[in-house]
Design a protein around this motif. Sequence first.
Motif, PDB file in Angstrom:
ATOM      1  N   ASP A 138       0.831  -1.224   0.000  1.00 14.31           N
ATOM      2  CA  ASP A 138       0.000   0.000   0.000  1.00 14.31           C
ATOM      3  C   ASP A 138       0.860   1.265   0.000  1.00 14.31           C
ATOM      4  O   ASP A 138       0.634   2.208   0.760  1.00 14.31           O
ATOM      5  N   GLY A 139       1.850   1.282  -0.895  1.00 18.36           N
ATOM      6  CA  GLY A 139       2.738   2.436  -0.961  1.00 18.36           C
ATOM      7  C   GLY A 139       2.086   3.633  -1.647  1.00 18.36           C
ATOM      8  O   GLY A 139       1.203   3.503  -2.497  1.00 18.36           O
ATOM      9  N   PHE A 141       3.108   7.189  -3.701  1.00 20.35           N
ATOM     10  CA  PHE A 141       4.232   7.771  -4.406  1.00 20.35           C
ATOM     11  C   PHE A 141       3.801   9.058  -5.111  1.00 20.35           C
ATOM     12  O   PHE A 141       2.668   9.200  -5.563  1.00 20.35           O
ATOM     13  N   ALA A 147      10.127   4.768  -8.165  1.00 22.51           N
ATOM     14  CA  ALA A 147       9.819   3.826  -7.087  1.00 22.51           C
ATOM     15  C   ALA A 147      10.451   2.479  -7.383  1.00 22.51           C
ATOM     16  O   ALA A 147      10.596   2.078  -8.548  1.00 22.51           O
ATOM     17  N   PHE A 149      10.156  -1.614  -6.211  1.00 25.95           N
ATOM     18  CA  PHE A 149       9.412  -2.675  -5.546  1.00 25.95           C
ATOM     19  C   PHE A 149      10.262  -3.940  -5.576  1.00 25.95           C
ATOM     20  O   PHE A 149      11.019  -4.182  -6.526  1.00 25.95           O
ATOM     21  N   TYR A 195      -5.815   2.683  -6.922  1.00 27.03           N
ATOM     22  CA  TYR A 195      -4.687   1.812  -6.618  1.00 27.03           C
ATOM     23  C   TYR A 195      -4.324   0.991  -7.855  1.00 27.03           C
ATOM     24  O   TYR A 195      -5.188   0.562  -8.621  1.00 27.03           O
ATOM     25  N   CYS A 210      -0.222  -3.393  -3.721  1.00 23.37           N
ATOM     26  CA  CYS A 210      -0.917  -2.222  -4.269  1.00 23.37           C
ATOM     27  C   CYS A 210      -0.102  -0.970  -4.016  1.00 23.37           C
ATOM     28  O   CYS A 210       0.674  -0.891  -3.045  1.00 23.37           O
ATOM     29  N   ALA A 211      -0.336   0.028  -4.866  1.00 22.06           N
ATOM     30  CA  ALA A 211       0.330   1.328  -4.715  1.00 22.06           C
ATOM     31  C   ALA A 211      -0.590   2.427  -5.230  1.00 22.06           C
ATOM     32  O   ALA A 211      -1.467   2.190  -6.078  1.00 22.06           O
TER      33      ALA A 211
END
Length: 882
Positions: A138-139, A141, A147, A149, A195, A210-211
């Motif tokens: 749950d980042g 940005f 980013a 991952f 997301y 998710c992000a």
Amino acid sequence: MISWLFIISLLCLKLGSGNGQEKGVLHCGPQNVTLHSNQMLLLTWEDKPSCSALEDAVVYELLVLIADKREHYDEVVVTRDQIGSSHSWSWTSYLPLECATHSVWLRSRYKNQTSPWVKEKTLPENRRSERFKVYPRDGMFKVGSTATFCCILPAGESFNEMYLSGYTGVNMSTTRISNQTYALTVSLNEASNGYIDIKCKTSKTTYGACALIFYPPGDRDLQCETQNLKSVECGWKVGRNTEVPKAKTQYQLQGSPCPDGSEGRCSLNMMVEAGETNWTLTASNPLGTIQLHDRADLTKRVRMLAPEEVTASNINSRNISLEWRWTVDQYKDFSVTCEVQGVHSEKNSTSKTSGVGLNSAVLTDLMPNSTYEVKVRCRTDTWGWGDWSRGVTLHTKGDVPDALDVWMQMKENQVVVIWKTPLANQSHGNITDYEVTWANTTTGIPHSEHSLTLHLDTSEEHSITVTAWNINGSSSPSTITTPNTSPDGTRVNSSWITGSNGSFMLSWPMSPASSCGYIIDWCPTLHCQTVDWIKVPDNTTNATIFSKDFRDGLRYSLSIYACTEGAPVLLERREGYVREIRIERDAQNRTLFKSLNAKQKETDAEISWEKIPLREQSAFIRGFRLYYWNNDSTVFNVSTDDPEATSLTATNLEFTSYTFTVVARTALGECGNTSRSLTLNSLTDDLFRSIFIALGLTLGLLTLTTILCYTNWACIKHKVYPPIPKPVLMDNWLTPPVYLDLRREADVSVVPELHPKPGVSGNDYVSEAGMPFSFTQTPKGYYNKPLKKDAPPLLILPYTDVPSPSGPPSSPFRSVFPNPSYDPTPGDHWFRPELLEGKPAIQTSDGYHPQNQAQTSIPTGDGPNGPDSPMSCETAYILLPH
């Protein structure tokens, strides 16, 4: 890596032992070192007591290793006055702390001497969950950032790929951190609608996280004001936001929440006092926080409320007086400016009025007999416009019509006066009728008509005046002067013009004759019933002509006149199409070139056609081109630029067959192609052909004539050479009276009778030579011999018209002639003077002439029938023997 660290440690220890000779320097370094880790690394420490003996600043060196690989180096300078206090340093790793071991090494450096390294590290195993394999979870940005991952593979699984699902426009790259850890680096260049998924695909399954990608607060331009001096309203420009509740921006004004902050406004209920106040707006979301400030005296920032109860106190044809009231008592002390606006379907009117506590105004420049929606707003001298009041619908009174727009059209010996129908903003009421005045004559025209045809002498100028009437009166007179159109007047040549975008763009040189501008009229070149026109102001020499009646492919004639105090002066004429259309066929779907003829002239061929009517020209014909070719398929052409040409000639041709094609040249290309074939023959061949044709026709005509004569020979013989019956003579035919019946039984017999010539005795018969005749009978008849007499007697054959019912046609010969050889018993009873009234020459149908050329007498009426009647001859003539 371990060996490299071991070597560094040994060097540090050696340096430390070498420096131990100096006072306290070897012992100055960090103590109580602590490493905190959440989404970033936070390192805190204190100075050892021995550091207080240093005279200058001390430098702390920091080295960050990720998975035992050097990743970052940094320095922190501690000044002399900061020695003895706590120090901190933070750093955010590009890689989530769950993905690999992060360690921080710390030491002090003073001049050229350093302390031993102090190592602190994080253990990712303490942060991991057995359920999740992809980090971060749950980042959030920022748009435009990069980013990383990571995917941690369970034992027994191999890595396939990592990717983002539901997100485009990114640059992605995958790296291997360790045997079981892989990282995906992504450039985030746009915000996500929600997301997005980061997926890691292995040999057995797919893992994910998710992000959310969005913007930090971007609000700006805070501005606060008041309307009623009891509350504060602030507004600003809202930055880019997201609809995800977790990422929404939160607003506070002066520390109080703003429920409508996402709409860019916020209000506080508080009394406004004079003096400047600092107003602060705070906007924050998970990616950051910003503050906006506005410092102002709100008593000078009053945005007035809308006036209430707007009413009309007086309504005229061209102005309206308005009144209203205020709901805020303080407005009565403000110096305000109010704007009154009247909204009409065709024209809006606006007026402004200033005053202290203003509550009334007058709206001017209105159109009579028109409906307006009127509204009011006001402002102070130091701030902007307030709110508009509610609209009030009002209708102005009527007025006399405006002056008409009048023009004229010359047609041979007629002058057509025309005027445009007044618009609603020109008639100011319903038009009842029109009046046209010329010379000493005035006539009324119904309101439904807008022209009048006058039979005037067009060789003279005439002044014509037109006025319009409604219930309020008549308009100002509009006068037009017709020009002199005498044959010796100046004529203007026409030029071509091409339309654009459904209109004509005209320009012309300035004319010294113009004193009140220019007039341009136009109508179709063919069937010009009524012209349309516009008037151009003075000092303007261009105009764009547009009409809803313009049609493509139809030629229009445009005329430019100079407006003068007298009759308008024609300057130029133009002809053109708003848009040209290819010319193919006429209205009856026939070819464009009618009666296309080909004619040989020695070794040339002339191709001619009828002149193309203007009604069939949907584009300008700029000339013609003639293509021709023979069996060799080599195409030749000849052309002309004359649009009025009706023939083209191909020269120096061979004696063979040619195909000729005529096309019209237009701006859209060649149109209306029509073909015709012609075989060219030599002149000798033509001569022989003419001779053979003439001989053949002659032979045919003779053959036909022969056949007709042969088949109708009996009839032709009967008509041309009818049968002649022979006379029947009896033995006593010389004894008077002698009757000769040469007709059928049904005919009436007329007996010829011989008479002596008047004045001559019966026996005195002489010839023209003066010799008398003697008669000698012979067995075969008789013949004449000269006698010693003076003159021969007359043989009188009277004509009797006795019808013959049947048999061959009667001979047209009926006459009385002298017979000098015929001499029955002479006596006076032969002489009848009544038969000698007419003395025509002897005529016979077959050219017979008697021997004596004496005169004959032909009676005009029928003689009496009987024994004593003169001898009558019908259908034949008497043959006298030689």
